[in-house]
Each structure stands twice: as structure tokens, then as C-alpha cells.
Design a protein around this motif. Structure first.
Motif, PDB file in Angstrom:
ATOM      1  N   ALA A 179     -25.220  20.352  -0.303  1.00  0.00           N
ATOM      2  CA  ALA A 179     -24.358  18.712  -0.501  1.00  0.00           C
ATOM      3  C   ALA A 179     -25.440  17.862  -2.028  1.00  0.00           C
ATOM      4  CB  ALA A 179     -24.075  17.404   0.237  1.00  0.00           C
ATOM      5  N   LEU A 180     -26.228  18.464  -2.005  1.00  0.00           N
ATOM      6  CA  LEU A 180     -27.075  18.160  -2.728  1.00  0.00           C
ATOM      7  C   LEU A 180     -26.860  18.606  -4.079  1.00  0.00           C
ATOM      8  CD1 LEU A 180     -29.824  15.758  -3.598  1.00  0.00           C
ATOM      9  CD2 LEU A 180     -31.334  17.893  -2.681  1.00  0.00           C
ATOM     10  N   ALA A 181     -26.861  20.218  -4.345  1.00  0.00           N
ATOM     11  CA  ALA A 181     -26.089  20.743  -5.090  1.00  0.00           C
ATOM     12  C   ALA A 181     -25.259  20.298  -5.878  1.00  0.00           C
ATOM     13  CB  ALA A 181     -26.825  22.533  -5.237  1.00  0.00           C
ATOM     14  N   VAL A 182     -24.510  20.097  -5.256  1.00  0.00           N
ATOM     15  CA  VAL A 182     -23.425  19.576  -5.181  1.00  0.00           C
ATOM     16  C   VAL A 182     -23.071  18.142  -6.272  1.00  0.00           C
ATOM     17  CG1 VAL A 182     -20.801  18.689  -4.754  1.00  0.00           C
ATOM     18  CG2 VAL A 182     -21.305  20.652  -3.553  1.00  0.00           C
ATOM     19  N   LYS A 183     -24.176  17.246  -5.637  1.00  0.00           N
ATOM     20  CA  LYS A 183     -24.665  16.045  -6.087  1.00  0.00           C
ATOM     21  C   LYS A 183     -24.552  16.095  -7.340  1.00  0.00           C
ATOM     22  CE  LYS A 183     -24.881  11.157  -5.900  1.00  0.00           C
ATOM     23  NZ  LYS A 183     -23.032  10.642  -6.512  1.00  0.00           N
ATOM     24  N   THR A 184     -26.056  16.720  -7.719  1.00  0.00           N
ATOM     25  CA  THR A 184     -26.475  17.131  -9.176  1.00  0.00           C
ATOM     26  C   THR A 184     -25.813  17.554  -9.822  1.00  0.00           C
ATOM     27  OG1 THR A 184     -28.628  17.766  -6.808  1.00  0.00           O
ATOM     28  CG2 THR A 184     -28.735  18.387  -9.662  1.00  0.00           C
ATOM     29  N   TRP A 185     -25.305  18.613  -9.566  1.00  0.00           N
ATOM     30  CA  TRP A 185     -23.974  19.020 -10.077  1.00  0.00           C
ATOM     31  C   TRP A 185     -22.750  17.972 -11.367  1.00  0.00           C
ATOM     32  CZ3 TRP A 185     -18.764  19.502  -8.930  1.00  0.00           C
ATOM     33  CH2 TRP A 185     -17.853  19.753  -9.127  1.00  0.00           C
ATOM     34  N   MET A 186     -22.486  17.003  -9.902  1.00  0.00           N
ATOM     35  CA  MET A 186     -21.610  16.174 -10.281  1.00  0.00           C
ATOM     36  C   MET A 186     -21.759  15.037 -11.044  1.00  0.00           C
ATOM     37  SD  MET A 186     -19.734  14.785  -7.112  1.00  0.00           S
ATOM     38  CE  MET A 186     -18.254  15.463  -5.729  1.00  0.00           C
ATOM     39  N   VAL A 187     -23.384  14.498 -10.970  1.00  0.00           N
ATOM     40  CA  VAL A 187     -23.952  13.730 -11.315  1.00  0.00           C
ATOM     41  C   VAL A 187     -23.979  13.767 -13.279  1.00  0.00           C
ATOM     42  CG1 VAL A 187     -26.209  12.275 -12.487  1.00  0.00           C
ATOM     43  CG2 VAL A 187     -25.176  12.303  -9.906  1.00  0.00           C
ATOM     44  N   GLU A 188     -24.317  15.673 -13.052  1.00  0.00           N
ATOM     45  CA  GLU A 188     -24.382  16.475 -14.610  1.00  0.00           C
ATOM     46  C   GLU A 188     -23.274  16.271 -15.081  1.00  0.00           C
ATOM     47  OE1 GLU A 188     -26.223  20.017 -13.948  1.00  0.00           O
ATOM     48  OE2 GLU A 188     -27.964  19.591 -13.268  1.00  0.00           O
ATOM     49  N   GLY A 189     -22.406  16.971 -14.028  1.00  0.00           N
ATOM     50  CA  GLY A 189     -20.872  16.607 -15.340  1.00  0.00           C
ATOM     51  C   GLY A 189     -20.647  15.451 -15.706  1.00  0.00           C
ATOM     52  N   ILE A 190     -20.830  14.280 -15.035  1.00  0.00           N
ATOM     53  CA  ILE A 190     -20.186  12.996 -15.512  1.00  0.00           C
ATOM     54  C   ILE A 190     -20.935  12.930 -16.859  1.00  0.00           C
ATOM     55  CG2 ILE A 190     -21.305  10.079 -15.168  1.00  0.00           C
ATOM     56  CD1 ILE A 190     -20.825  11.166 -11.865  1.00  0.00           C
ATOM     57  N   TYR A 191     -22.603  13.253 -17.141  1.00  0.00           N
ATOM     58  CA  TYR A 191     -23.329  13.481 -18.023  1.00  0.00           C
ATOM     59  C   TYR A 191     -22.336  14.098 -19.458  1.00  0.00           C
ATOM     60  CZ  TYR A 191     -26.316  13.674 -22.041  1.00  0.00           C
ATOM     61  OH  TYR A 191     -27.415  13.741 -23.001  1.00  0.00           O
ATOM     62  N   GLU A 192     -22.011  15.599 -19.226  1.00  0.00           N
ATOM     63  CA  GLU A 192     -21.621  16.272 -19.630  1.00  0.00           C
ATOM     64  C   GLU A 192     -19.692  16.139 -20.173  1.00  0.00           C
ATOM     65  OE1 GLU A 192     -23.114  18.896 -21.503  1.00  0.00           O
ATOM     66  OE2 GLU A 192     -24.915  18.324 -20.403  1.00  0.00           O
ATOM     67  N   SER A 193     -19.585  15.520 -19.533  1.00  0.00           N
ATOM     68  CA  SER A 193     -17.565  14.998 -19.481  1.00  0.00           C
ATOM     69  C   SER A 193     -17.682  13.961 -20.806  1.00  0.00           C
ATOM     70  CB  SER A 193     -17.006  14.898 -18.235  1.00  0.00           C
ATOM     71  OG  SER A 193     -17.712  13.680 -18.083  1.00  0.00           O
ATOM     72  N   ARG A 194     -19.339  12.688 -20.619  1.00  0.00           N
ATOM     73  CA  ARG A 194     -18.691  12.210 -21.456  1.00  0.00           C
ATOM     74  C   ARG A 194     -19.581  12.239 -22.862  1.00  0.00           C
ATOM     75  NH1 ARG A 194     -16.792   7.901 -24.296  1.00  0.00           N
ATOM     76  NH2 ARG A 194     -17.796   6.311 -23.853  1.00  0.00           N
ATOM     77  N   ALA A 195     -20.583  13.267 -22.331  1.00  0.00           N
ATOM     78  CA  ALA A 195     -21.447  14.293 -23.833  1.00  0.00           C
ATOM     79  C   ALA A 195     -20.524  14.347 -24.653  1.00  0.00           C
ATOM     80  CB  ALA A 195     -22.614  14.303 -23.631  1.00  0.00           C
ATOM     81  N   LYS A 196     -19.716  14.899 -24.646  1.00  0.00           N
ATOM     82  CA  LYS A 196     -18.588  15.187 -25.519  1.00  0.00           C
ATOM     83  C   LYS A 196     -18.002  14.846 -26.232  1.00  0.00           C
ATOM     84  CE  LYS A 196     -16.159  17.142 -22.248  1.00  0.00           C
ATOM     85  NZ  LYS A 196     -15.215  17.937 -21.364  1.00  0.00           N
ATOM     86  N   ASP A 197     -17.577  13.610 -26.183  1.00  0.00           N
ATOM     87  CA  ASP A 197     -17.210  12.585 -27.371  1.00  0.00           C
ATOM     88  C   ASP A 197     -18.555  12.448 -28.336  1.00  0.00           C
ATOM     89  OD1 ASP A 197     -15.012  12.541 -25.380  1.00  0.00           O
ATOM     90  OD2 ASP A 197     -15.203  10.589 -24.371  1.00  0.00           O
TER      91      ASP A 197
END
Length: 735
Positions: free
Chosen positions: A666-684
Motif C-alpha cells: 500500500a505504501l508503494a502504491v501511495k508513493t507511485w500515485m504521488v509520483e504520478g501526480i507530479y509527473e502528469s503535471r510536469a508534462k505541461d
């Protein structure tokens, strides 16, 4: 020929209630006196006051029917015509000011028929005001007509004494043929609208709902319209049969007829220029302005209609905004956004957290001989730019539709999916888990903002804003099985030809391929049946990635609920785990106006209504509250059942090492999610086609804001830090 009736002038302002409907021993003012209990002592005018009123060019059919408070000042009444019984409160030499409008207290240049006024009101250039009760410090300026009829219903779908069923006002939601119609009433919750609109084959239940609504109101004729304290109405044309709360602001409206406008000091409602509102209910804290047209409508609290929007035969849930566009025959749950002039929504049930893009036409329902189609969309429905849909269609939670003209009906059962119309290859393309793969920022931010922007004062219904909840998780579980079967079927067809295999064999083979992440899956054309009403293929893509994301989400969901129910003491956690039944059962859930409730509970409610144990909407609302109290525990049990279904883990019987592994996953999923939040915004910030409109990075950062300063990303990173600490603490407690 228009029927123009002539009556003696001395009857103007009298006989408001027809004699047929006057109870024995009552006069025409008995309901008015019940409505207007302000504790003031009234008296008749003195001879001096009458003389002063006449000198100020006022007239009355009978000065004895003008009664006033002790602090009445006749100098502040000028150029008015009075008919019938008029009661006037305190008038003092002040002026009232609101938004730079300054007018002296008093009654000026107005025709007043049988009205009551509170203290220190401003009534100036009101051409006609009849049978209204106003509160204190009310401002009425430049209004053509304010009046109430003896049979006014103020937007409620009820019938007064002696009225024929044919004149009842219904809202024809969800379907243009009117067979899901419901009666609007003040206080109606989205759950009420949904239950009434759905169980159409249950005639007893339908009649009960109708009875609940009728019995909720006094059906006697003779209620006056009311305008609450500190309400301001200026530069309007027609206000007829309207009940208005306190602190409302109505300016420049063309017509408001048969409407309740709820407003309070804590939740002020505004109606602005050019609005035409007929046969409806407006909730607390709403705003309607700039040319809005609404007919047979319900605007739930803290929602907005703006910029020429049209809302007809529709219920709009709390915290929603509709601008510019047209919405017909729809039932919309809370937190809906629709901002664009060329979007169109018709005959739809949208179950919350939805967003309609420009050019979206969710209304191409005339693909049969009659306009009787419907669209049902789960939470988080996002039709993209210029999407055109055919009725009937149905969508799982958090479905996003790529730009395109979808030529036939759709039935998308996989949640978090991007659906595309591949015109070049003539096929439907479905990408499960799209949000988690490519737009985690939007998914997470929307879940946060809906809760953050929930301005409701009355929170009778517990709205679910989390994207992982019983409705979406149940769809995930079905999707896992569907992907296993579709993958196995594609593989067996490619290797075994046309040999027949059972569904169980296909699932078993697909599960083997997906669990091992066999690269062969990437080369398969994985097709699904029943997603589109056509013979062309419907293809699933990125299946392996989506499959494992869905499994991880079930793990994360289970641990989230474990954390939410763990409490501060280990004893609480132990009790929670011990409450898990030996054989956890996945339960079916319904989205009841944005509140998730087990289907068994809804069935029980319906039975109790049939049996007469639930006799009113008030008791239905008490049911919502009771279910809200039970929801955390029921959601926990659901999460544990989902965990066992997907991963075979029964938490009460699990070994310590299994529990520790679960927590770390679960911690790994949460970490992946937060990284995904950053990466999806960083694409802009990295995409050269987005950067090309800026001369420098400094200019881009000035316009967009620095990525590092993004408040939501900061918030999510802080949340991840706290999550690590929580997992660590939980891990120690469960060793």
C-alpha cells in the motif's frame, strides 16, 4: 378572446380566499396572521397621520385598514395607493445602502394591496405589490409586479384545495417521454429524486412518494408570498408566487414565477440580470445570473446557473455549475461542471463529479422512432471535446471519452477508462486505468477539490468523493475478471484457432498470462463483447498494466480502510479486524444521489415504505443519516471482502508477514500515485508544444506558476510523508 373580469373597485384587495375555501369561523386573513407573527403591536392611524398621508399624495380605499406600529412615520410614505388591509412596521429617518444603492426608508411611488411590511423597509417605485409579507430592512426598488395568488404553491409539485390533477407541475427527469417524472418539493435531496425516478415498476412506492410530498405541505388556499429580512430586489419586471428567504439579492430579473428561493445570512442566494425562472426550487447559497432560463427545475444548494444557461425539466445537485449551455430532462448528482455554450445534455442520469467539455452533445437520442432514450453515467463522467453520444448508453465510474462522434450506443463497464473512437481502423478502443497511467494529477486533485468545495450546510446525505469506494471497487473486481477472460480468449484463439473453450478456461489462461506479465499479451488483439451496439471490434489496450494497477488499487483500498478504522488504541484495531466475518461477502451498492448505500438497505427501505413504517420524506432523510453513520464500518467490511476476492487474504487469519507485506504494498502504491501526480503535471512544463508559446522558462513559470510551488503537489507530498508514518505505526501495532 381574453377573459377580462370587471369587479367593483371597493373589492380590490379583499376576498383573497374564495368563500368556498374559507374554513367556518375564519376570515380571509387567518393564514396571513399565522405567517406574520413578529410580536409588534399595531394600531390604527391617527387623524394627523391620515392628514399627513393625504398631503403626501397617498390614497386608500379605507384608511381604517392601514394599521401601523408605534414608530410609524407618515412623512416617509409618499405617492402610494393602498387597497385592502396593509400593516406597516417601524419607519425611521434613515437610508439603507446595499452595493452602493442608497434609498431612504419608507414607501414611495407604489401601489400596495393587502401587504405586511417589517421595520424600516424601502419600497420605491413598485408598480404593483399584492399579498406579500416582507421582513425587516427589505429593499424593493423599481419592480413592475410582485404578487401572490390564493393558490400559490411556490414551486412545489403539489395541488391546493380544489385543484385538478392536470395542472400539477412535474419535473420530467432522465427521459423525455415523462415516464420518470417526479414532483419537486422544497427540501428535496438528490437521493429522493433518484429513488423516485428509478423504481418505476413499483406502483405502490410511486404513490407513496406522491403522498409524502402532498402531506408535507399545508394545502389550504390563502398563503401569502414572503420576502425575508434584508433581502434586496431591484430593477425587476415580474415576481409572482415566489417565496424568498432572508438576505437574498435579486436584480434585473425578467420573470420569476412559482418559485421558492431559499436564502439565509450564512448561505445567500442571488438572481441576476435577464433571468427567467418558472416552476422551480432554488436552494440555499445558489446563484443564477446573466440571462439564465430555467423551467420545471430544481437547483440544489450552492449551485450556479450562469451566462445564458438553460435548465429545463432537470434536477441539478449541490455544488454544481452550469454555464452557457442547455440541459434538458436530466437528473444530475452533486459536483457537476458544464461551462461551455455549445455543450448539450439531454435525458441523462449523471451520478456526480462529472464534467462536460465544449461541444459535447450527450443528447443524440433520436436514433429510434420516439424520444425515449436515456444515458446513465457513474461518478466522474468526463465526455471530452466535441463528443457525440447515442442513447441508450451506460458508463462505469470515472469514464473519460476522447474527442469524437460515437456512432452507436455504448455500454462501458470498466472504470477509470479512456474510450476512443478509432475511425481509421473502424474500431472502439478502450484503455482501462487511463487516469492512473496518464492523468493521476487530475484524478487526485478532483477528488480533493470536491470535498474541499462542499459548501452544504445541510449534510443529511454523506457524499462520497473518493475515487476508490464500493461502487468503483466493485467495477474494478468485475473488470479484473473481464480482462482475464478477454486476454485468455485472445490468446487461445491465436494459438488454438477456432477450438471452443469455456469461460472458465479462458479466465484461467488469461489470469496465468497477466499474473506473469507474459510479453505475449502485448501482441494480442484483446477484444471485448457488449461494449458497443455494432459488429465492429472493441479493443482493450494496455491490459497488463491496467490489470496490475487494478489489483494494486484493491490492496490500497483495503489498507486505506484499515487506517480509517484503526483508531488510536490497538484494542480498537483488534476489534475492527475481529469484526471481519469468516467468509467476507462482497455487497452490491447503489449511488443514491451521491451517497453510496448497500442495495440490501435500499430494498429494506422500500419494504418499510410499502408497509407504512416509513411515512414521510423526513423519515427517508433519517434513513440517509442512519446509513451515513453505518458507512465507515460497512465500507471497511467491503474492503476486506474485496481484498480476499482479489488477493486471497483474510486479514483476521493472515500471518504477520502477510500483513506487513500488505502494508508495504500500500505504501508503494501511495508513493507511485504521488509520483504520478507530479509527473502528469510536469508534462505541461516539458512538452515543447506547450512551451512554445513562451519566450523563456521564466515567462512560462510566471504564467503557469512554478511546478515546485504547486500547492496541490506539495499537499500530496506532505500526505505521503504522513502516510509513511501511519504505515510504520500500524506495522508496529500488527506485529
Amino acid at each position: 378572446m381574453n377573459q377580462i373580469r370587471k369587479s367593483p373597485i371597493n373589492t380590490l384587495g379583499y376576498n383573497f380566499i374564495p368563500e368556498t375555501y374559507l374554513p367556518k369561523g375564519k376570515d380571509e386573513y387567518y393564514l396571513r396572521n399565522q405567517q406574520y407573527r413578529n410580536g409588534l403591536h399595531y394600531r390604527h392611524l391617527t387623524a394627523y397621520e391620515i392628514e399627513m398621508l393625504v398631503r403626501n399624495r397617498n390614497t386608500s380605499d379605507n384608511w381604517n385598514n392601514i394599521i401601523v406600529s408605534d414608530a410609524f412615520n407618515p412623512e416617509l410614505v409618499q405617492d402610494c395607493k393602498f387597497y385592502g388591509l396593509v400593516r406597516i412596521g417601524k419607519l425611521e429617518p434613515y437610508y439603507l445602502e446595499f452595493h452602493n444603492l442608497r434609498r431612504p426608508v419608507g414607501l414611495y411611488n407604489s401601489t400596495i394591496i393587502s401587504c405586511d411590511f417589517g421595520d424600516n423597509v424601502v419600497v420605491d417605485n413598485v408598480n404593483y405589490i399584492s399579498h406579500y409579507i416582507t421582513g425587516n430592512e427589505v429593499i424593493l426598488v423599481n419592480v413592475n409586479e410582485i404578487d401572490t395568488t390564493d393558490h400559490s404553491k411556490f414551486g412545489n409539485g403539489i395541488l391546493m384545495e380544489g385543484e385538478d390533477e392536470a395542472i400539477r407541475v412535474w419535473m420530467e427527469v432522465c427521459n423525455e417521454n415523462g415516464e420518470r417524472k417526479i414532483m419537486p418539493f422544497d427540501g428535496m435531496l438528490p437521493g429522493d429524486a433518484f429513488l423516485w425516478a428509478r423504481f418505476r415498476d413499483d406502483n405502490t412506492l410511486q404513490q407513496k412518494f406522491k403522498d409524502f410530498t402532498q402531506q408535507q405541505f399545508d394545502l389550504k388556499r390563502g398563503r401569502y408570498g414572503t420576502i425575508g429580512d434584508r433581502t434586496v430586489i431591484k430593477n425587476c419586471r415580474i415576481i409572482k408566487d415566489v417565496k424568498i428567504g432572508t438576505d437574498a439579492y435579486i436584480k434585473g430579473a425578467n420573470k420569476i414565477k412559482n418559485v421558492t428561493i431559499n436564502s439565509s445570512a450564512d448561505a445567500k442566494t442571488q438572481v441576476g440580470e435577464g433571468c427567467e425562472l418558472v416552476n422551480g426550487i432554488i436552494g440555499y447559497g445558489c446563484r443564477a445570473f446573466y440571462g439564465v432560463k430555467a423551467v420545471r427545475f430544481f437547483l440544489a444548494p450552492h449551485s450556479q446557473l450562469k451566462y445564458g444557461a438553460r435548465l429545463i425539466n432537470s434536477y441539478l445537485g449541490e455544488n454544481s455549475t452550469i454555464s452557457c449551455c442547455e440541459v434538458l430532462n436530466s437528473l444530475i448528482f452533486p459536483s457537476h461542471e458544464q461551462h461551455h455554450n455549445n455543450s448539450f445534455l439531454c435525458a441523462a442520469l449523471l451520478q456526480g463529479q462529472s464534467n462536460m467539455a465544449a461541444g459535447a452533445t450527450v443528447g443524440s437520442n433520436h436514433n429510434s422512432r420516439s424520444p425515449d432514450g436515456e444515458i446513465i453515467a457513474g461518478r466522474g463522467f468526463w465526455p471530452g471535446l466535441c463528443v457525440s453520444l447515442k442513447h441508450n448508453s451506460k458508463f462505469a465510474t470515472f469514464t473519460i471519452l476522447a474527442k469524437g462522434d460515437f456512432p452507436v450506443e455504448l455500454n462501458i463497464t470498466i472504470p477509470f477508462t479512456l474510450v476512443s473512437n478509432d475511425v481509421t481502423h473502424n474500431k472502439l478502443v478502450v484503455m482501462p486505468a487511463y487516469w492512473f497511467l496518464h492523468n493521476m494529477y487530475a484524478l487526485a486533485r478532483n477528488a480533493w477539490k470536491y470535498g474541499d468545495r462542499d459548501k452544504r450546510i445541510n449534510k443529511t446525505q454523506l457524499l462520497e468523493f473518493d475515487y476508490l469506494a464500493p461502487d468503483s471497487v466493485n467495477e474494478i473486481l468485475d473488470a479484473i475478471t473481464l480482462m482475464q477472460q478477454a486476454t485468455g480468449k485472445a490468446y487461445l484463439k491465436s494459438t488454438k484457432g477456432n477450438k471452443k473453450f469455456t469461460a472458465e478456461q479462458q479466465i484461467e489462461e488469461g489470469k496465468r498470462l497477466l499474473e506473469t506479465k507474459d510479453p505475449l499479451v502485448n501482441d494480442l488483439e484483446i477484444l471485448v463483447d457488449g461494449f458497443e451496439n455494432s459488429s465492429r471490434p472493441a479493443q482493450l489496450i494496455k491490459v497488463t498494466a491496467a490489470y496490475h494497477i487494478f489489483k494494486d488499487l484493491v490492496t490500497f483500498y483495503a489498507v486505506q480502510q484499515l487506517i480509517a478504522n484503526s483508531g488510536k488504541q490497538f484494542k480498537q484495531l483488534e476489534e475492527q479486524i475481529n469484526s471481519i466475518p469468516a467468509k467476507p461477502v462482497l455487497t452490491s451498492w447503489m449511488n443514491i444521489g451521491g451517497q453510496l448505500i448497500q442495495r440490501t438497505a435500499i430494498n429494506k427501505l422500500v419494504t418499510q415504505i410499502h408497509q407504512g413504517k416509513v411515512k414521510s420524506w423526513e423519515q427517508v432523510h433519517a434513513f440517509y443519516k442512519d446509513q451515513a453513520d453505518k458507512y465507515p464500518a460497512e465500507k471497511f467490511q467491503h474492503a476486506m471482502a474485496a481484498l480476499q476476492t482479489v488477493h486471497g487474504i483474510h486479514l483476521k487469519k493472515a500471518k504477520p508477514e502477510q500483513v506487513q507485506q500488505l502494508l508495504q504494498q500500500a505504501l508503494a502504491v501511495k508513493t507511485w500515485m504521488v509520483e504520478g501526480i507530479y509527473e502528469s503535471r510536469a508534462k505541461d512544463y516539458k512538452n515543447p508544444f506547450r512551451k512554445m508559446v513562451y519566450e523563456t522558462n521564466a515567462e512560462m513559470n510566471k504564467v503557469l506558476g512554478k511546478l515546485e510551488d504547486n500547492s496541490f503537489i506539495k499537499q500530496e507530498r506532505a500526505s505521503l510523508d504522513q502516510y509513511r508514518k501511519t504505515i510504520a505505526a500500524l506495522s508496529r501495532r500488527m506485529q
